[in-house]
Enzyme design. Structure first.
Site, PDB file in Angstrom:
ATOM      1  N   TYR A 101       0.841  -1.202   0.000  1.00 28.96           N
ATOM      2  CA  TYR A 101       0.000   0.000   0.000  1.00 28.96           C
ATOM      3  C   TYR A 101       0.876   1.252   0.000  1.00 28.96           C
ATOM      4  O   TYR A 101       1.829   1.354   0.791  1.00 28.96           O
ATOM      5  CB  TYR A 101      -0.901   0.014   1.242  1.00 28.96           C
ATOM      6  CG  TYR A 101      -1.649   1.317   1.443  1.00 28.96           C
ATOM      7  CD1 TYR A 101      -2.896   1.513   0.860  1.00 28.96           C
ATOM      8  CD2 TYR A 101      -1.097   2.360   2.197  1.00 28.96           C
ATOM      9  CE1 TYR A 101      -3.576   2.713   1.014  1.00 28.96           C
ATOM     10  CE2 TYR A 101      -1.776   3.563   2.357  1.00 28.96           C
ATOM     11  CZ  TYR A 101      -3.011   3.732   1.761  1.00 28.96           C
ATOM     12  OH  TYR A 101      -3.682   4.919   1.915  1.00 28.96           O
ATOM     13  N   GLU A 189      -3.472   7.455  -3.834  1.00 29.28           N
ATOM     14  CA  GLU A 189      -3.344   6.135  -3.236  1.00 29.28           C
ATOM     15  C   GLU A 189      -3.004   5.126  -4.323  1.00 29.28           C
ATOM     16  O   GLU A 189      -3.633   5.133  -5.390  1.00 29.28           O
ATOM     17  CB  GLU A 189      -4.680   5.729  -2.607  1.00 29.28           C
ATOM     18  CG  GLU A 189      -4.616   5.598  -1.115  1.00 29.28           C
ATOM     19  CD  GLU A 189      -5.969   5.295  -0.508  1.00 29.28           C
ATOM     20  OE1 GLU A 189      -6.993   5.221  -1.210  1.00 29.28           O
ATOM     21  OE2 GLU A 189      -5.999   5.113   0.716  1.00 29.28           O
TER      22      GLU A 189
END
Lengths: 377, 290
Positions: A101, A189
């Protein structure tokens, strides 16, 4: 402003991020021809401004161009959380060995961009943050100095032991911050950043939210605005300088200032009613804004009463009163109107409204109660 | 006393000749604020409402002794103007301008912090110490000199609550609108700290709204470091959800920024939360009697 995954990927590709080959398609035929160019296993992804696409069936796989066409036909037109899918991203489906992530967000607390990484990428990242927060690594970036190479290196070392991968990730993080900063994003993101069995890294999904206040510097991003994803009435309101959000109740609200507008919705709910909308007519409101507001509210058949709650500061109450009178002259108003006007030029406003038979109330709470009562009749 | 602005405040208006700047200069002068100069580059030498206009903040500081700035400069130029004020030796900058890119504000707020200059805003109504000085756009006539400190992220909602406090006869020591943007200068906590130290302030009304977790931080601060009574009001309980900042928003703040979470944080800290603006006064009265 939200942009689509395919748009975010276009931007990030220019900043040197490793993005799997892919293009956007509006028809099954387009999807097929893109698939022919890629010549690899494919993933077809709905492009809508909501999360949870995968669970809703908006992300599917295909092996051949023919299959890609079939799958695209299934996804296009599908409804996900109330939004109709009009575009799909057709991209190479890379093999994933491991999911990482990456995120950059503007943080109110440190008043800085914060870069976040976690070795536990994937859709459960929020669970990871809750249950094992030690697996999320964060670094606030001093926006005067920028993101230093050693800071990026330090974050990468939390993810990979392997030197080669660590260097690759350091470079990716640097490019990601570069894109964030130069494009005035408020969020980026990459989830997941995929590690393939061959040892390559790919940004398999990308999400970007842009700072509305920075758009004046980036006409190329403003051009990415997807008008199809926005409520036409909300768009019309925006063009006229109003801020409008539709809700499900039956009491239309016209208020000056966002905070007071929210408090007005709250007080209606507090006394047992349901607001039909959020509507902020803004600071210096000329009569025309008021007539536009009325037009928007009255077009909604659910609206059974309209409540004007105005606290005049820069906004002059007589301007609003004139706007109300003009509206009555311009359009047929069948629902009761409750008016509360306090502040700048309040007396003048009262004089103007005396000529009408509209209901004028002394306080915000009183107005809310009255509007609820009238909406029931 | 009061906080941040008082009878010693000497104001320079940046962007004094613009539409909003000139209008509010007039209002401030009328209220009795010491507006000692204005700045519009290229228009030095003229007068606006009897106030001398200069090309730079530096000149207003040197020639007129300005110590506080209020900004009505267009968003494109506002962050440079804030830094100009700080460099010239201004100690408090209230930035009324809205629409400044957040990353610019991130840079500017760090620069001002280094220089120990107070920044209020951007995208805020400014501040007022009733009867002493008004720096910004809060309507003077709804305020009354008194004992309640008011700190708020909103504009007109602040006026609504100030209006009730005035009508109840309590009045305000200082009213501060800290602004609604992502990145702002002074936050709830910074203002609460000053109110706690101000002998004239006997109680505080805090007006919050959805987004971020500043209210939660404030609740902790009040519980742990304040003796004066504080009453809160939070707008946006009925606001529709869905303005989520991806996963990152929840990861970074540990909350979604909903009004409900904020109300709960205050209640956990033993701070009364008003259900409607009028109730703020009742709650304050209840606490101040003790």
């Amino acid at each position: 402003m939200k942009i689509h995954e395919y748009q975010a990927k276009e931007i990030l590709r220019k900043f040197g991020l490793p993005i799997p080959p892919g293009e956007v398609a509006r028809t099954p035929e387009e999807a097929e021809s893109i698939a022919k160019k890629i010549e690899k296993p494919l993933v077809i992804k709905a492009q809508v401004h909501v999360g949870g696409r995968g669970k809703a069936g908006g992300i599917q796989f295909a092996k051949t161009p023919g299959e890609a066409k079939e799958v695209a036909a299934k996804i296009l037109g599908m409804e996900i959380k109330g939004l109709r899918v009009k575009k799909v991203l057709v991209a190479e489906n890379v093999d994933i060995e491991n999911e990482v992530y990456l995120g950059i967000i503007l943080d109110r607390k440190s008043k800085s961009p914060v870069v976040m990484v976690s070795p536990e990428g994937g859709i459960e990242i929020e669970e990871v943050a809750k249950k094992t927060p030690e697996k999320i690594f964060k670094k606030p970036i001093n926006s005067l100095d920028g993101f230093l190479p050693e800071e990026a290196e330090d974050l990468s070392s939390k993810i990979f032991q392997d030197t080669d991968l660590r260097l690759k990730l350091t470079e990716i993080l640097g490019s990601l911050y570069d894109a964030f900063y130069k494009k005035d994003a408020s969020l980026i993101e990459i989830n997941p950043l995929a590690l393939t069995p061959e040892g390559d890294l790919f940004a398999v999904d990308a999400k970007m939210v842009m700072d509305d206040n920075g758009l004046f510097r980036h006409p190329e991003i403003e051009a990415m605005r997807d008008l199809e994803e926005e409520d036409p009435t909300e768009l019309e309101a925006k063009e006229k300088g109003l801020s409008f959000i539709r809700l499900n109740g039956n009491i239309g609200c016209v208020v000056n200032g966002a905070g007071l507008a929210m408090a007005t919705m709250d007080i209606i709910k507090h006394y047992g009613g349901e607001p039909a909308n959020f509507l902020d007519i803004g600071g210096s409101s000329n009569p025309e804004k008021v007539t536009t507001a009325m037009k928007i509210l009255l077009a909604d058949p659910n609206v059974k009463a309209v409540y004007f709650n105005i606290f005049g500061g820069i906004t002059r109450c007589d301007d609003v009163a004139n706007g109300i009178v003009q509206s009555l002259n311009q359009m047929e108003v069948k629902v009761p109107i409750v008016i509360r006007l306090t502040g700048t030029n309040e007396e003048k406003a009262r004089e103007i409204l005396q000529k009408t038979d509209l209901l004028h109330v002394p306080s915000m709470a009183e107005g809310a109660k009255k509007a609820i009562e009238l909406a029931k009749e | 006393m009061s906080i941040l602005v008082d009878e010693n405040t000497r104001v320079v208006v940046q962007g004094i000749t613009g539409r909003d700047g000139s209008f509010h200069t007039h209002q401030m002068v009328e209220y009795g604020t010491e507006v000692v100069g204005g700045v519009t580059p290229g228009k030095g030498g003229m007068k606006q409402d009897g106030v001398p206009v200069y090309d730079t903040v530096q000149e207003v500081v040197e020639k007129e002794g300005a110590n506080t700035s209020v900004l009505f400069v267009p968003a494109k130029f506002a962050s440079d103007a804030i830094v100009e004020a700080a460099d010239a030796g201004i100690k408090l900058v209230a930035c009324i301008t809205e629409g400044i890119p957040a990353l610019e504000m991130s840079r500017v707020s760090h620069q001002l912090q280094k220089k120990k200059v107070y920044l209020i805003g951007p995208n805020c109504p400014g501040l007022i110490s009733p009867g002493k000085s008004k720096v910004g756009i809060i309507p003077g006539r709804i305020c009354k000199k008194g004992s309640i400190g008011v700190v708020s992220r909103s504009g007109t909602l602040t006026y609504e609550i100030v209006h009730h406090i005035t009508h109840a006869g309590l009045g305000q020591s200082t009213v501060i609108g800290i602004g609604g943007d992502m990145i702002i200068g002074m936050k709830f906590m910074d203002c609460l700290r000053l109110f706690e130290e101000d002998p004239e302030t006997e109680g505080v009304a805090l007006i919050g709204e959805i987004g971020g977790t500043d209210e939660e931080e404030a609740a902790d601060f009040i519980k742990n470091e304040m003796e004066k009574p504080v009453v809160a009001f939070i707008a946006g309980l009925t606001a529709p959800p869905g303005r989520r900042m991806g996963h990152a928003g929840a990861i970074i703040s540990g909350g979604e920024g909903t009004a409900k979470e904020k109300v709960e944080a205050f209640e956990r800290a033993g701070i009364p939360v008003a259900h409607e603006p009028e109730e703020v006064v009742k709650l304050l009265n209840g606490l101040m009697v003790k």
